[in-house]
Design a protein around this motif. Structure first.
Motif, PDB file in Angstrom:
ATOM      1  N   PHE A 175       0.814  -1.217   0.000  1.00  0.00           N
ATOM      2  CA  PHE A 175       0.000   0.000   0.000  1.00  0.00           C
ATOM      3  C   PHE A 175       0.852   1.274   0.000  1.00  0.00           C
ATOM      4  N   CYS A 179       0.522   4.001  -5.314  1.00  0.00           N
ATOM      5  CA  CYS A 179       0.287   2.811  -6.128  1.00  0.00           C
ATOM      6  C   CYS A 179      -1.147   2.297  -6.006  1.00  0.00           C
ATOM      7  N   ALA A 180      -1.727   2.003  -7.171  1.00  0.00           N
ATOM      8  CA  ALA A 180      -3.091   1.470  -7.211  1.00  0.00           C
ATOM      9  C   ALA A 180      -3.132  -0.049  -7.305  1.00  0.00           C
ATOM     10  N   GLU A 354      -2.895   8.867  -8.993  1.00  0.00           N
ATOM     11  CA  GLU A 354      -3.874   7.813  -9.254  1.00  0.00           C
ATOM     12  C   GLU A 354      -5.031   7.931  -8.272  1.00  0.00           C
ATOM     13  N   THR A 357      -5.872   6.402  -4.355  1.00  0.00           N
ATOM     14  CA  THR A 357      -4.663   6.055  -3.611  1.00  0.00           C
ATOM     15  C   THR A 357      -4.513   6.997  -2.419  1.00  0.00           C
ATOM     16  N   TYR A 358      -3.619   6.606  -1.507  1.00  0.00           N
ATOM     17  CA  TYR A 358      -3.358   7.440  -0.322  1.00  0.00           C
ATOM     18  C   TYR A 358      -2.853   8.815  -0.735  1.00  0.00           C
TER      19      TYR A 358
END
Length: 464
Positions: A175, A179-180, A354, A357-358
């Motif tokens: 995670f 990044c997805a 993205e 995402t975070y």
């Protein structure tokens, strides 16, 4: 290429199966994105071949000839913006063919379909059915009304037959902020060692000699199945299979790196001294924002330990520029890191936000696109000089090279330091005939930043 299986399980090409109407049907599986996607496509092709379809990995003019129905499957990528755009454009192009009646069915699977399966059907109605990333039996059953009976790991190799990708796991638990992949693939799922070894034995029997081991994260292999990291044990088991000449490792994660893997690499002659380990950055500030769970100092210490325990190793890494929090100070630190480490292989890309995402929800994408591109150009210019220097030192050396193909002026091969498609190649003068898929000693006579030139020596390597 168009394939079928003969009775001994080996590939033959081309094929034309005419026992009944179903067996006359053709299906083209168009694979986009990474090598992990390619393995999925190869497995799907094998399943379709098992239920009687003529299968191909491209839709050229021969695909449209002959009787029977013609279907297309697009295996999509949904990782970054450019890949998603490529996938959508490919689907739209085949949608035009579906609408015109040139093909009888269009099906979509893979990462893009997995991630946006609720939205895309309304936007592209020409697609007959949308499938997720791993529902290959469902797709096969949809068209054939039969369930494939082959082993889940059996596949049709679409790469040159002497090398193959070996996918050992699916998913990711890391995670990282940018990044997805975990959103698409889900949690990490290792394949059992015994199953992977059985696949390797099968592929060796079909002529594969080089295995490029891949996963979203090699480092985590085994933690879900066995309660601890087992990548070193897996590599040992694959190395023990007779006929395996080269094993090359891709996509390790630096945090919690299993140091015992280095001992396997150093002691096993058929394990290439090559490691693909994506580092992304060196600045503590940027690494923290990325949620990489490692510091710059820890990264440097790991690289030092890798080079100490595996002398002569080729390190490939990937770096990212333009991530939120990266100013000129952090970029200068990254440049110095590249100059200091002198990576044998390095790629880089600019941050692209993205959705979901975070990073998308916690940071502003504040670095202008033109600044990202300028930083990317700077870092790759540094790497080009490093690559040129490393290659120049190989002039006069003798390298073990596997032959991939023949072109008009040269044979094209690779050393153990060169992974297919992403790394430099060796251009070999045609002073005598060479055979694709065999190994030769090649003396390097010239060098450029991203390729070597050489001549084959009279003495051959054992090519049993």
């Amino acid at each position: 290429m168009t394939f079928k299986y003969s009775t001994n399980g080996r590939l033959s090409s081309p094929c034309s199966v005419k026992k009944n109407k179903v067996m006359a049907d053709k299906i083209a599986v168009i694979s986009l994105g990474c090598s992990k996607n390619l393995v999925d496509s190869e497995r799907l092709m094998r399943m379709f071949a098992d239920v009687g379809f003529t299968v191909t990995d491209m839709a050229d003019q021969t695909f449209f000839s002959g009787r029977g129905r013609h279907y297309v499957v697009v295996n999509t990528c949904g990782f970054i913006g450019d890949a998603k755009e490529e996938s959508v454009n490919e689907i739209l192009a085949w949608g035009d063919e579906r609408r015109s009646g040139k093909i009888d069915g269009l099906f979509v699977m893979g990462c893009l379909s997995q991630r946006y399966g609720d939205e895309l059907p309304d936007e592209i109605p020409e697609v007959d059915r949308w499938f997720g990333k791993t529902d290959w039996p469902g797709l096969v059953s949809e068209l054939s009304r039969r369930h494939p009976a082959v082993a889940s790991y059996d596949r049709i190799i679409t790469t040159p037959r002497h090398h193959a990708y070996l996918k050992i796991a699916e998913g990711c638990n890391r995670f990282c902020a940018f990044c997805a992949i975990p959103l698409i693939t889900g949690r990490y799922k290792s394949r059992p060692i015994e199953e992977i070894v059985a696949e390797v034995e099968m592929l060796v029997g079909r002529g594969v000699r080089e295995f490029n081991v891949i996963a979203q994260d090699l480092t985590s292999y085994g933690t879900d199945l066995y309660g601890k990291q087992k990548i070193a044990r897996l590599v040992e088991a694959v190395s023990d299979v007779p006929g395996v000449e080269w094993i090359r490792l891709h996509y390790a994660y630096p945090n919690e790196f299993p140091l015992e893997l280095l001992d396997v690499m150093a002691s096993r002659p058929n394990v290439c001294r090559y490691l693909d380990i994506a580092l992304q950055h060196i600045s503590d500030n940027v690494l923290s924002n990325m949620r990489r769970h490692i510091t710059g100092a820890e990264t440097r210490a790991l690289l030092e330990e890798i080079r100490r325990r595996v002398p002569g190793i080729t390190l490939r890494t990937t770096l990212m520029v333009g991530f939120p929090g990266e100013g000129e100070k952090e970029m200068d630190e990254l440049e110095q890191f590249v100059k200091e480490q002198k990576f044998e292989r390095m790629g880089a890309f600019a941050y692209c936000e993205e959705e979901d995402t975070y990073a998308a929800s916690h940071f502003e994408d504040s670095v202008p696109e033109e600044v990202k591109q300028e930083r990317l150009d700077r870092i790759m210019k540094i790497q080009e000089k490093i690559s040129a220097t490393i290659h120049e030192k190989k002039i006069g050396t003798i390298q073990k090279v596997i032959i991939d193909r023949e072109e008009e002026d040269y044979y094209i091969g690779r050393t153990e330091a060169d992974s297919p498609e992403v790394d430099p190649e060796v251009l070999i003068h045609k002073n005598r005939p060479l055979v694709r898929g065999r190994f030769y000693n090649v003396k390097i006579t010239d060098a450029y930043p991203f390729e070597l030139v050489g001549v084959p020596l009279e003495d051959e390597i054992d090519n049993r």
